[in-house]
Design a protein around this motif. Structure first.
Motif, PDB file in Angstrom:
ATOM      1  N   VAL A  82      -6.945  -3.520   7.344  1.00  0.00           N
ATOM      2  CA  VAL A  82      -8.015  -4.422   6.903  1.00  0.00           C
ATOM      3  C   VAL A  82      -7.414  -5.615   6.160  1.00  0.00           C
ATOM      4  N   LEU A  83      -6.467  -5.353   5.275  1.00  0.00           N
ATOM      5  CA  LEU A  83      -5.826  -6.447   4.533  1.00  0.00           C
ATOM      6  C   LEU A  83      -5.153  -7.428   5.494  1.00  0.00           C
ATOM      7  N   ARG A  84      -4.515  -6.907   6.522  1.00  0.00           N
ATOM      8  CA  ARG A  84      -3.856  -7.781   7.515  1.00  0.00           C
ATOM      9  C   ARG A  84      -4.884  -8.634   8.246  1.00  0.00           C
ATOM     10  N   LYS A  85      -6.017  -8.032   8.622  1.00  0.00           N
ATOM     11  CA  LYS A  85      -7.070  -8.785   9.314  1.00  0.00           C
ATOM     12  C   LYS A  85      -7.606  -9.912   8.443  1.00  0.00           C
ATOM     13  N   GLU A  86      -7.516  -9.729   7.122  1.00  0.00           N
ATOM     14  CA  GLU A  86      -7.985 -10.751   6.180  1.00  0.00           C
ATOM     15  C   GLU A  86      -6.886 -11.760   5.840  1.00  0.00           C
ATOM     16  N   GLY A  87      -5.744 -11.680   6.522  1.00  0.00           N
ATOM     17  CA  GLY A  87      -4.700 -12.678   6.366  1.00  0.00           C
ATOM     18  C   GLY A  87      -3.575 -12.326   5.417  1.00  0.00           C
ATOM     19  N   GLN A 127      -2.645   8.066   6.592  1.00  0.00           N
ATOM     20  CA  GLN A 127      -3.548   7.439   7.558  1.00  0.00           C
ATOM     21  C   GLN A 127      -4.584   6.563   6.858  1.00  0.00           C
ATOM     22  N   ILE A 128      -5.037   6.989   5.690  1.00  0.00           N
ATOM     23  CA  ILE A 128      -5.954   6.153   4.911  1.00  0.00           C
ATOM     24  C   ILE A 128      -5.228   4.878   4.479  1.00  0.00           C
ATOM     25  N   ALA A 129      -3.996   5.012   4.001  1.00  0.00           N
ATOM     26  CA  ALA A 129      -3.216   3.847   3.581  1.00  0.00           C
ATOM     27  C   ALA A 129      -3.038   2.863   4.734  1.00  0.00           C
ATOM     28  N   GLU A 130      -2.774   3.373   5.917  1.00  0.00           N
ATOM     29  CA  GLU A 130      -2.627   2.510   7.106  1.00  0.00           C
ATOM     30  C   GLU A 130      -3.928   1.775   7.398  1.00  0.00           C
ATOM     31  N   ILE A 150     -13.791   3.606   4.175  1.00  0.00           N
ATOM     32  CA  ILE A 150     -12.440   3.185   3.777  1.00  0.00           C
ATOM     33  C   ILE A 150     -12.258   1.697   4.075  1.00  0.00           C
ATOM     34  N   GLU A 151     -12.669   1.281   5.264  1.00  0.00           N
ATOM     35  CA  GLU A 151     -12.525  -0.124   5.652  1.00  0.00           C
ATOM     36  C   GLU A 151     -13.399  -1.039   4.798  1.00  0.00           C
ATOM     37  N   THR A 152     -14.591  -0.588   4.437  1.00  0.00           N
ATOM     38  CA  THR A 152     -15.473  -1.382   3.571  1.00  0.00           C
ATOM     39  C   THR A 152     -14.833  -1.569   2.201  1.00  0.00           C
ATOM     40  N   TRP A 153     -14.263  -0.489   1.650  1.00  0.00           N
ATOM     41  CA  TRP A 153     -13.591  -0.589   0.351  1.00  0.00           C
ATOM     42  C   TRP A 153     -12.395  -1.544   0.439  1.00  0.00           C
ATOM     43  N   ALA A 154     -11.600  -1.418   1.493  1.00  0.00           N
ATOM     44  CA  ALA A 154     -10.431  -2.287   1.663  1.00  0.00           C
ATOM     45  C   ALA A 154     -10.856  -3.752   1.801  1.00  0.00           C
ATOM     46  N   ALA A 155     -11.983  -3.993   2.443  1.00  0.00           N
ATOM     47  CA  ALA A 155     -12.482  -5.370   2.574  1.00  0.00           C
ATOM     48  C   ALA A 155     -12.877  -5.928   1.213  1.00  0.00           C
ATOM     49  N   ARG A 156     -13.411  -5.087   0.326  1.00  0.00           N
ATOM     50  CA  ARG A 156     -13.732  -5.548  -1.034  1.00  0.00           C
ATOM     51  C   ARG A 156     -12.448  -5.911  -1.789  1.00  0.00           C
ATOM     52  N   VAL A 157     -11.408  -5.095  -1.610  1.00  0.00           N
ATOM     53  CA  VAL A 157     -10.111  -5.413  -2.226  1.00  0.00           C
ATOM     54  C   VAL A 157      -9.624  -6.767  -1.700  1.00  0.00           C
ATOM     55  N   ALA A 158      -9.692  -6.960  -0.402  1.00  0.00           N
ATOM     56  CA  ALA A 158      -9.262  -8.224   0.202  1.00  0.00           C
ATOM     57  C   ALA A 158     -10.073  -9.397  -0.347  1.00  0.00           C
ATOM     58  N   ASP A 159     -11.385  -9.225  -0.485  1.00  0.00           N
ATOM     59  CA  ASP A 159     -12.235 -10.289  -1.034  1.00  0.00           C
ATOM     60  C   ASP A 159     -11.802 -10.673  -2.446  1.00  0.00           C
ATOM     61  N   GLU A 160     -11.516  -9.666  -3.265  1.00  0.00           N
ATOM     62  CA  GLU A 160     -11.066  -9.952  -4.633  1.00  0.00           C
ATOM     63  C   GLU A 160      -9.741 -10.710  -4.621  1.00  0.00           C
ATOM     64  N   LEU A 161      -8.850 -10.322  -3.721  1.00  0.00           N
ATOM     65  CA  LEU A 161      -7.561 -11.012  -3.631  1.00  0.00           C
ATOM     66  C   LEU A 161      -7.716 -12.443  -3.154  1.00  0.00           C
ATOM     67  N   VAL A 162      -8.635 -12.670  -2.219  1.00  0.00           N
ATOM     68  CA  VAL A 162      -8.893 -14.030  -1.721  1.00  0.00           C
ATOM     69  C   VAL A 162      -9.426 -14.895  -2.857  1.00  0.00           C
ATOM     70  N   LYS A 163     -10.367 -14.360  -3.621  1.00  0.00           N
ATOM     71  CA  LYS A 163     -10.923 -15.108  -4.751  1.00  0.00           C
ATOM     72  C   LYS A 163      -9.843 -15.454  -5.770  1.00  0.00           C
ATOM     73  N   VAL A 202       0.883  -1.166   0.000  1.00  0.00           N
ATOM     74  CA  VAL A 202       0.000   0.000   0.000  1.00  0.00           C
ATOM     75  C   VAL A 202       0.920   1.215   0.000  1.00  0.00           C
ATOM     76  N   ALA A 203       1.049   1.842  -1.159  1.00  0.00           N
ATOM     77  CA  ALA A 203       1.934   3.000  -1.324  1.00  0.00           C
ATOM     78  C   ALA A 203       1.079   4.253  -1.412  1.00  0.00           C
ATOM     79  N   TYR A 204       1.627   5.365  -0.965  1.00  0.00           N
ATOM     80  CA  TYR A 204       0.837   6.594  -0.945  1.00  0.00           C
ATOM     81  C   TYR A 204       1.697   7.824  -1.168  1.00  0.00           C
ATOM     82  N   GLY A 205       1.043   8.875  -1.663  1.00  0.00           N
ATOM     83  CA  GLY A 205       1.656  10.193  -1.787  1.00  0.00           C
ATOM     84  C   GLY A 205       0.821  11.162  -0.966  1.00  0.00           C
TER      85      GLY A 205
END
Length: 169
Positions: free
Chosen positions: A26-31, A18-21, A151-164, A7-10
């Motif tokens: 969320v990604l960490r919580k998803e493993g 803080q958004i990146a963190e 922000i957390e809901t969006w990150a969870a969707r990213v995590a779901d796509e990665l899990v799939k 997760v890189a940010y400018g």
């Protein structure tokens, strides 16, 4: 996919960091193993199988470090799942409706086949760097418009796509 995500940010004043963190948490919580880094400090993309890049918006442009990161690592980014986010509106509009990416980000999305983009509200508070930022704050138009549950809901969707994707491979 082994699950290592960058997760890189400018950012100028730290709000986008803080958004990146929050995204990485969320990604960490998803493993996933999620590293958070300022975009200007990332030299090697080899360890990462997926990337999220965020940039603060300034005068209708993504933060220069995010723009440079995407340009510098374009080949590696084109080979990985990629999501982008922007932060910036100093009002509630980002929570009220979908704000499309600014032209430069839209172009990067197309070139790199990014999986998605979202614009989150920004934050500009007392002590902000830059003449214009200080003027905005002193005129009463600053504030914190980030919505961390969104922000957390969006990150969870990213995590779901990665899990799939991980399950498919």
């Amino acid at each position: 996919m082994t699950g290592k995500v960058l997760v890189a940010y400018g950012t100028t004043n730290g709000s986008t960091a803080q958004i990146a963190e929050a995204v990485a948490e969320v990604l960490r919580k998803e493993g996933f193993t999620a590293d958070v880094s300022p975009a200007g400090t990332v030299a090697d993309m080899t360890p990462y199988e997926a990337v999220v890049v965020g940039g603060g918006l300034y005068a209708g442009r993504w933060h220069k470090d995010a723009r440079r990161f995407v340009r510098r690592h374009r080949r590696a980014l084109a080979e990985r799942p990629l999501w982008l986010f922007s932060s910036g509106p100093l009002d509630a509009t980002a929570s009220e409706r979908d704000i499309p990416p600014v032209p430069g980000v839209r172009k990067a999305m197309t070139r790199l086949d990014a999986r998605g983009h979202v614009t989150f509200g920004g934050c500009l508070e007392e002590g902000a760097k830059g003449f214009i930022a200080r003027k905005i704050v002193s005129s009463g138009k600053g504030g914190d418009f980030r919505n961390f549950p969104e922000i957390e809901t969006w990150a969870a969707r990213v995590a779901d796509e990665l899990v799939k994707e991980k399950e498919a491979n």
